[in-house]
Design an enzyme around this catalytic site. Structure first.
Site, PDB file in Angstrom:
ATOM      1  N   ASP A 264      45.238  37.413  28.523  1.00  0.00           N
ATOM      2  CA  ASP A 264      45.523  37.097  29.931  1.00  0.00           C
ATOM      3  C   ASP A 264      46.938  37.544  30.257  1.00  0.00           C
ATOM      4  OD1 ASP A 264      43.564  34.300  29.343  1.00  0.00           O
ATOM      5  OD2 ASP A 264      43.148  35.699  30.962  1.00  0.00           O
TER       6      ASP A 264
ATOM      7  N   ASP B 218      35.071  33.941  33.774  1.00  0.00           N
ATOM      8  CA  ASP B 218      36.311  33.484  33.168  1.00  0.00           C
ATOM      9  C   ASP B 218      36.858  32.306  33.961  1.00  0.00           C
ATOM     10  OD1 ASP B 218      39.550  35.154  32.578  1.00  0.00           O
ATOM     11  OD2 ASP B 218      38.905  33.079  32.328  1.00  0.00           O
TER      12      ASP B 218
HETATM   13  C1  DX5 Z   1      43.045  31.997  34.317  1.00  0.00           C
HETATM   14  C2  DX5 Z   1      42.775  32.375  32.889  1.00  0.00           C
HETATM   15  C3  DX5 Z   1      41.871  31.332  32.242  1.00  0.00           C
HETATM   16  C4  DX5 Z   1      41.622  31.572  30.790  1.00  0.00           C
HETATM   17  C5  DX5 Z   1      40.484  30.692  30.317  1.00  0.00           C
HETATM   18  O1  DX5 Z   1      43.920  32.928  34.873  1.00  0.00           O
HETATM   19  O2  DX5 Z   1      42.164  33.668  32.839  1.00  0.00           O
HETATM   20  O3  DX5 Z   1      40.645  31.331  32.941  1.00  0.00           O
HETATM   21  O4  DX5 Z   1      41.371  32.875  30.568  1.00  0.00           O
HETATM   22  O5  DX5 Z   1      40.940  29.377  30.390  1.00  0.00           O
HETATM   23  P1  DX5 Z   1      39.938  28.133  30.285  1.00  0.00           P
HETATM   24  O6  DX5 Z   1      38.780  28.545  29.427  1.00  0.00           O
HETATM   25  O7  DX5 Z   1      40.784  27.071  29.631  1.00  0.00           O
HETATM   26  O8  DX5 Z   1      39.536  27.833  31.676  1.00  0.00           O
END
Ligand code: DX5
Length: 229
Positions: A37, A179
Site C-alpha cells: 500500500d 481491498d
Molecule cells: C486502505 C488500504 C487497506 C489495506 C487492507 O488504503 O489499502 O484497505 O490494504 O486493510 P484491512 O484489510 O485492514 O482493511
C-alpha cells in the site's frame, strides 16, 4: 474458465523492523501475492512505502509483488516501483488525468496494469480502458488506512465491473480485486458479486489461530460463496 481465487495480503499491519521475515511468513502461510500500500500523504492522508523499502523485501520471498499506488502522481514513480520488484502496478482512476496513457505506460515498462476505483467512483470509469488492464481493484473502504469496515454497498459495483469485463470479452484475462475490510465474515459478498482477488490486512494479523488459518479461512469462504452464486 473463471479467474483463480487469490489472497493478497496488505503488509500495512506488519512490524516494519521485521519486514523480510514478515513477507517470508506470509509466503509460508499460503498467500498468492503481496500487496504494498503505497501512500504519498497527498492522495490519501497517510505516508508509507518508497521503492527502496519494497526492494529490500524482494529477496525474502518469491511471491509476486503488486504496488497499490495511492498517490497523486503515479506516472512520476511508476518505473521505480517496477525496478523495485513489483510486477503489477495499481493506479487510481481518480489520480490520473490521462488514465489511458498511464496504463499504457505501465505496460510499456513490462508490468501488469491495474486500475483502482474509490467507493464513489462508478464502474463506468473503466469503459474505455479495459483493453489496457490486467486487473480492476474495487475499493471496499475509503483508502488511507487499514482496519476499516467493509462497505457492502460496493457489491453492486463489483457486479457492474464483472458484467462490463464480460461484455468486453475479457472475463478470462482480467482479475477483479477488492481491498478493505476483507475477512472470513465479509469475503462472501464480494466473491459472489464477482471478485477473485482479496486484499486483507488486519483480518490476517488478528487471527488468534495464526496467519495460515486466516488465509485458508478467507480462501474457503470465497470459494464457497463463488460456488453457490
Ligand atoms: C486502505 C488500504 C487497506 C489495506 C487492507 O488504503 O489499502 O484497505 O490494504 O486493510 P484491512 O484489510 O485492514 O482493511
Amino acid at each position: 474458465m473463471t479467474r483463480p481465487i487469490e489472497i493478497a495480503p496488505s503488509v500495512l499491519p506488519v512490524d516494519l523492523s521485521m519486514l523480510g521475515e514478515a513477507v517470508a511468513e506470509l509466503e509460508a502461510a499460503g498467500v498468492d501475492r503481496i500487496q504494498w500500500d503505497v501512500m504519498d500523504g497527498q492522495f490519501v492522508p497517510n505516508l508509507t512505502f518508497g521503492p527502496d523499502v519494497i526492494a529490500s523485501a524482494r529477496r525474502h520471498t518469491s511471491l509476486p509483488f503488486e504496488a497499490h499506488l495511492m498517490v497523486l502522481t503515479p506516472d512520476v514513480m511508476a518505473a521505480q516501483y517496477v525496478q523495485a520488484g513489483c510486477e503489477r502496478l495499481i493506479v487510481h482512476a481518480e489520480a490520473c488525468t490521462h488514465l489511458h496513457r498511464t496504463l499504457g505506460n505501465i505496460r510499456s515498462l513490462g508490468a501488469k496494469a491495474a486500475v483502482a476505483l474509490n467507493p464513489a467512483t462508478p464502474a463506468g470509469a473503466l469503459a474505455h480502458v479495459l483493453d489496457l488492464v490486467d486487473m480492476v481493484l474495487v475499493m471496499t473502504v475509503n483508502p488511507g488506512f487499514g482496519g476499516q469496515s467493509y462497505i457492502a454497498t460496493m457489491e453492486p459495483k463489483i457486479r457492474d465491473v464483472r458484467d462490463m469485463i464480460a461484455a468486453a470479452g475479457f472475463s478470462e484475462t482480467i482479475d477483479i480485486e477488492v481491498d478493505g475490510g476483507i475477512s472470513a465474515g465479509t469475503v462472501a459478498g464480494a466473491a459472489a458479486a464477482g471478485a477473485n482477488v482479496f486484499v486483507a490486512g488486519s483480518a490476517l494479523f488478528r487471527d488468534p489461530l495464526g496467519l495460515s488459518h486466516a488465509v485458508s479461512e478467507i480462501r474457503a469462504h470465497a470459494e464457497a460463496a463463488r460456488s453457490a452464486s
